[in-house]
Motif scaffolding. Structure first.
Motif, mmCIF file in Angstrom:
data_model
loop_
_atom_site.group_PDB
_atom_site.id
_atom_site.type_symbol
_atom_site.label_atom_id
_atom_site.label_comp_id
_atom_site.label_asym_id
_atom_site.label_seq_id
_atom_site.Cartn_x
_atom_site.Cartn_y
_atom_site.Cartn_z
ATOM 1 N N HIS A 117 -7.941 3.044 1.350
ATOM 2 C CA HIS A 117 -7.917 4.176 0.420
ATOM 3 C C HIS A 117 -9.185 4.790 0.408
ATOM 4 C CE1 HIS A 117 -4.799 1.485 -0.449
ATOM 5 N NE2 HIS A 117 -5.453 0.785 -1.031
ATOM 6 N N GLN B 82 -6.498 -2.871 -1.818
ATOM 7 C CA GLN B 82 -7.680 -3.178 -0.806
ATOM 8 C C GLN B 82 -7.933 -4.786 -0.770
ATOM 9 O OE1 GLN B 82 -8.903 -0.713 1.171
ATOM 10 N NE2 GLN B 82 -10.161 -2.254 2.190
ATOM 11 N N ASP C 188 -11.854 1.336 4.896
ATOM 12 C CA ASP C 188 -11.008 1.304 3.743
ATOM 13 C C ASP C 188 -9.711 1.869 3.828
ATOM 14 O OD1 ASP C 188 -10.369 1.607 0.874
ATOM 15 O OD2 ASP C 188 -12.422 1.540 0.538
ATOM 16 N N ASP D 187 0.800 -1.206 -0.134
ATOM 17 C CA ASP D 187 0.072 0.063 0.014
ATOM 18 C C ASP D 187 0.772 1.102 0.194
ATOM 19 O OD1 ASP D 187 -2.648 1.438 0.175
ATOM 20 O OD2 ASP D 187 -1.686 1.929 2.192
#
Length: 379
Positions: A375, A243, A373, A226
């Motif tokens: 993102h 994700q 989440d 990430d």
């Protein structure tokens, strides 16, 4: 069933070497470019070209975001070290106690939270200033800081123009390794249950301790993947994949905790004199079948299944394995409901079946305690 190698070490070196070599190629390009440009700089700053590749090397990190973050720290640490060295030269010259004082102060300042990632740069810069720049401290300071700034700029430019690909492949392999380790341990425990009781071999008991380092390695790889996406021009299309990796790792971490608990209960039942937990002989084979069915379902789950993606079609292999595992668990539950044995004989089986059912629910539904989440912002 795959051979049960130590989960924490199996297959990690090739990933680490591949990841390190990508960083090495970028570092080589950055330092070479910095050295070439440094030799073209005129004046007193050009008298110290060797500090440019050092500056480039200071900001060569695995991700773009880390390189940008460390650039200011590297420049600050260099400036602090050069300032310490210049002060020591002014106060004591290039003497042994001046060197000792600059290094002691540099090591102490390196403990500051902001400078901690570049803690070694501070005393090194102070040493260079005393040992190399004592004759002309002002010119040396200008050359050292100017060339370091040039090197840092080149290092950042190379990292931005030639960014490393996100480490999704490495994270995916770690997720797969954790999934296979969980499935292997379930298969192993099912085989132990089906053998003579209490079991003669004991290596399966130790395997429950292998999950923790592999969980840590999987978590680190997913977080690194990430981080590699941020500020990376090559990674705009990797957002959804990142994700999914995060959610799959979360599902497997929950599974690993439950499977480790099952292994602990099973180990306790193997020596009844040490615990009230015993396992009814008539329930061992049904429990083993349910455990084996769950292992097959876990082993057939891909990234989308573990990340609670779209439901699989009815004819999908994983869907069939899930249905077979649930049928096996239902049969064990029926046996428990109709068992004539006392609560002591069914307690261990009930606990194991409960954990197996929770494992199956996690595999079917994804992480039950889903974190926010990774993102939330678009892009």
């Amino acid at each position: 069933m795959r051979s049960c190698l130590p989960l924490s070490t199996a297959g990690s070196f090739p990933d680490d070497l591949r990841h390190r070599m990508r960083l090495a190629w970028r570092a080589g390009a950055a330092t070479a470019a910095a050295w070439y440009l440094a030799t073209l700089v005129p004046g007193v700053v050009g008298d110290y070209p060797y500090y440019a590749p050092m500056g480039a090397l200071l900001v060569c990190y695995p991700t773009v975001v880390d390189s940008l973050r460390q650039s200011l720290r590297a420049l600050t640490a260099t400036a602090v070290g050069v300032g310490l060295g210049a002060a020591a030269v002014h106060a004591a010259g290039a003497t042994w106690w001046g060197v000792a004082l600059a290094v002691v102060l540099g090591m102490a300042l390196g403990a500051l939270p902001y400078l901690a990632p570049q803690r070694d740069t501070v005393p090194l810069a102070a040493l260079f200033t005393i040992l190399v720049g004592a004759v002309d401290p002002t010119g040396f300071m200008a050359g050292y800081l100017g060339q370091t700034l040039l090197g840092v700029a080149v290092g950042i430019l190379v990292t931005v123009v030639l960014p490393p690909p996100p480490q999704n492949g490495r994270a995916s392999r770690r997720v797969t390794r954790l999934r296979d380790g969980i499935a292997d341990h379930l298969h192993e425990m099912a085989a132990v249950l089906a053998e003579q009781w209490p079991p003669e071999r004991e290596e399966w008991i130790r395997h429950r301790h292998d999950f923790e380092p592999l969980i840590d390695a999987t978590r680190e790889a997913v977080v690194a993947a990430d981080s590699g996406r941020r500020a990376n021009l090559r990674a705009r299309s990797y957002r959804i994949r990142g994700q999914q990796l995060y959610e799959a790792a979360q599902t497997l971490e929950q599974l690993a905790v439950l499977v480790r608990d099952i292994s602990t209960v099973l180990a306790q039942t193997a020596w009844a004199e040490r615990t009230v937990l015993v396992l009814d002989p008539d329930l061992r084979r049904p429990v083993a079948d349910a455990m084996s069915g769950l292992a097959t379902a876990v082993g057939s789950a891909d990234l989308l299944h573990l990340a609670r993606g779209p439901e699989s079609p009815d004819g999908d292999t994983h869907t069939r394995n899930l249905a077979a595992a649930r049928d096996s668990l239902d049969r064990v539950t029926e046996r428990l409901d109709g068992a004539a044995a006392g609560w002591e004989d069914s307690l261990a089986a009930s606990g194991i079946v409960l954990h197996l059912r929770r494992c199956l629910d996690h595999v079917q539904a994804g992480p039950s305690d889903r974190s926010p989440d990774l993102h939330p912002a678009a892009g």
